[in-house]
Design a protein around this motif. Sequence first.
Motif, mmCIF file in Angstrom:
data_model
loop_
_atom_site.group_PDB
_atom_site.id
_atom_site.type_symbol
_atom_site.label_atom_id
_atom_site.label_comp_id
_atom_site.label_asym_id
_atom_site.label_seq_id
_atom_site.Cartn_x
_atom_site.Cartn_y
_atom_site.Cartn_z
ATOM 1 N N ALA A 22 65.574 126.439 -71.390
ATOM 2 C CA ALA A 22 65.871 126.954 -70.055
ATOM 3 C C ALA A 22 66.550 128.315 -70.130
ATOM 4 O O ALA A 22 66.234 129.241 -69.367
ATOM 5 N N LEU A 23 67.499 128.470 -71.065
ATOM 6 C CA LEU A 23 68.181 129.751 -71.234
ATOM 7 C C LEU A 23 67.243 130.813 -71.789
ATOM 8 O O LEU A 23 67.247 131.973 -71.356
ATOM 9 N N LEU A 91 76.646 124.597 -64.549
ATOM 10 C CA LEU A 91 75.229 124.768 -64.238
ATOM 11 C C LEU A 91 74.546 123.407 -64.246
ATOM 12 O O LEU A 91 74.663 122.648 -65.216
ATOM 13 N N ARG A 92 73.849 123.116 -63.164
ATOM 14 C CA ARG A 92 73.107 121.860 -63.111
ATOM 15 C C ARG A 92 71.629 122.148 -63.396
ATOM 16 O O ARG A 92 71.017 122.997 -62.746
ATOM 17 N N MET A 93 71.065 121.462 -64.386
ATOM 18 C CA MET A 93 69.669 121.667 -64.759
ATOM 19 C C MET A 93 68.752 120.801 -63.885
ATOM 20 O O MET A 93 69.102 119.637 -63.591
ATOM 21 N N SER A 96 68.084 127.949 -61.462
ATOM 22 C CA SER A 96 67.272 129.130 -61.203
ATOM 23 C C SER A 96 67.830 130.339 -61.949
ATOM 24 O O SER A 96 68.986 130.330 -62.402
ATOM 25 N N ARG A 97 67.033 131.367 -62.049
ATOM 26 C CA ARG A 97 67.482 132.609 -62.682
ATOM 27 C C ARG A 97 68.666 133.195 -61.906
ATOM 28 O O ARG A 97 69.613 133.711 -62.490
ATOM 29 N N ALA A 102 74.437 134.572 -61.615
ATOM 30 C CA ALA A 102 75.752 134.454 -60.982
ATOM 31 C C ALA A 102 76.798 133.978 -61.979
ATOM 32 O O ALA A 102 77.929 134.490 -62.012
ATOM 33 N N VAL A 103 76.435 133.023 -62.838
ATOM 34 C CA VAL A 103 77.369 132.516 -63.844
ATOM 35 C C VAL A 103 77.737 133.616 -64.830
ATOM 36 O O VAL A 103 78.909 133.808 -65.168
ATOM 37 N N ILE A 104 76.743 134.364 -65.295
ATOM 38 C CA ILE A 104 77.008 135.449 -66.245
ATOM 39 C C ILE A 104 77.914 136.497 -65.617
ATOM 40 O O ILE A 104 78.834 137.022 -66.256
ATOM 41 N N ALA A 105 77.683 136.789 -64.328
ATOM 42 C CA ALA A 105 78.531 137.768 -63.631
ATOM 43 C C ALA A 105 79.972 137.290 -63.554
ATOM 44 O O ALA A 105 80.911 138.059 -63.735
#
Length: 427
Positions: A22-23, A91-93, A96-97, A102-105
């Motif tokens: 996924a990543l 993050l729940r699998m 979405s991209r 948003a998480v990376i930000a």
Amino acid sequence: MPKPAALVMATDRGLRFRAVEALRSSGLVDLDHDRPPDFICLACSGSLCAQDIDAARKVSGGKPVPIVLMTSKGSEDLAVQALRYGVREYLRMPFSRHELEAVIAFLQPPARTQGLIEGERMVGRSLAVQGIKAYIERLARTSSNVLITGETGTGKELIAELIHQNSPRAHRPLVCINCAAIPDTLLESELFGYERGAFTGADVARDGKLKFADGGTLFLDEIGDMSPYAQAKLLRVIEGREVYRLGGHKAQPVDFRLVAATNRDLDSPGMEDKFRRDLFFRVNVARIHLPPLRERKEDILAVADCFRKENNRKFGRETSGFTAAAEQTLLAHDWPGNIRELKNVIEAAFINLSPESTAVELPALFREPIGRKNEIGVPELDRILGALSETHWNKSQAAEKLHWSRMTLYRKMLRYRISDLTKKAAS
């Protein structure tokens, strides 16, 4: 700018494989790196234990590397448990991209915003204020819910602004809602929006304030005054992260950081029947308490001087400070209205200021009742600060005025943590 390096950890090999794929398919992270990871993705199937967190921290070599929880069986309890273990994001699998972006930000260090923490918008040199500033800088980088408590006029809305403007969400809106000002009859249309034809006068569809806060921060002021009906509606939004317009049947996803404020003691036994416990636990993840101005007297002159400069610009004046009597009066007052009261008193002083005055004197209606106070009833800290201010911080003269030896004054200053920083803040 290089992609952030990510390391995936999981006890379940199948789950780890799905997380890596996924990543990798997102193209947003570097999984094939030979450098320390920028963050660790900890994949789990619905439960989390301290051993998982310890293993992730050992891999990072003891360095404070952010941990992101990835799970295919997410729940509110798991998210709360992860926050308590110090997990930064969730993050729940499948995700979405956009969610991964948003998480990376959120994991990136926030850009410093002039005029807020560094620009001394929150004025004061007391230990309480310094501690709050440091906590805000750490807290702003997370997406955790925040509860701000304190008496009326202590600056709770300012704290919400500082949290938002120093966070990765600063480029998105800060939506402020006064919970005491929205009646139940208008709650759904105001907060959730409405579809065309939902009621008489609804000629076009309209988003509610919760949708306006999407991607940003939602500030609920005086959340303790919310009705039970409004509390139930808000709880449903926090849990589901989606809203339904009035008259609509399609859910609208919302992503906001929740910051709430109240002047009530929500965790007191007396509030159990007035404020839902489940809502309180979801709001009260991070907590900031603002002490009243009377408990940080060493900040009064600094805050007053800030308002003096503001009124210089507002009234077109060029005052250079306060009179010695004004400073002593400011320090002697208990300020039940806190910073808001202080701001209004300084503005009133400028309205009454004579054209030739360069030093600010306080209005007589405010000054005279304070001056009638018996000195015996004035707290010792007030007397010390008053004497120091009146003698322009000449310690020998201040000690003489207090009928103390110089060493007694030094001992008292040490006891109350009065230092040269206090003097600088007042100058």
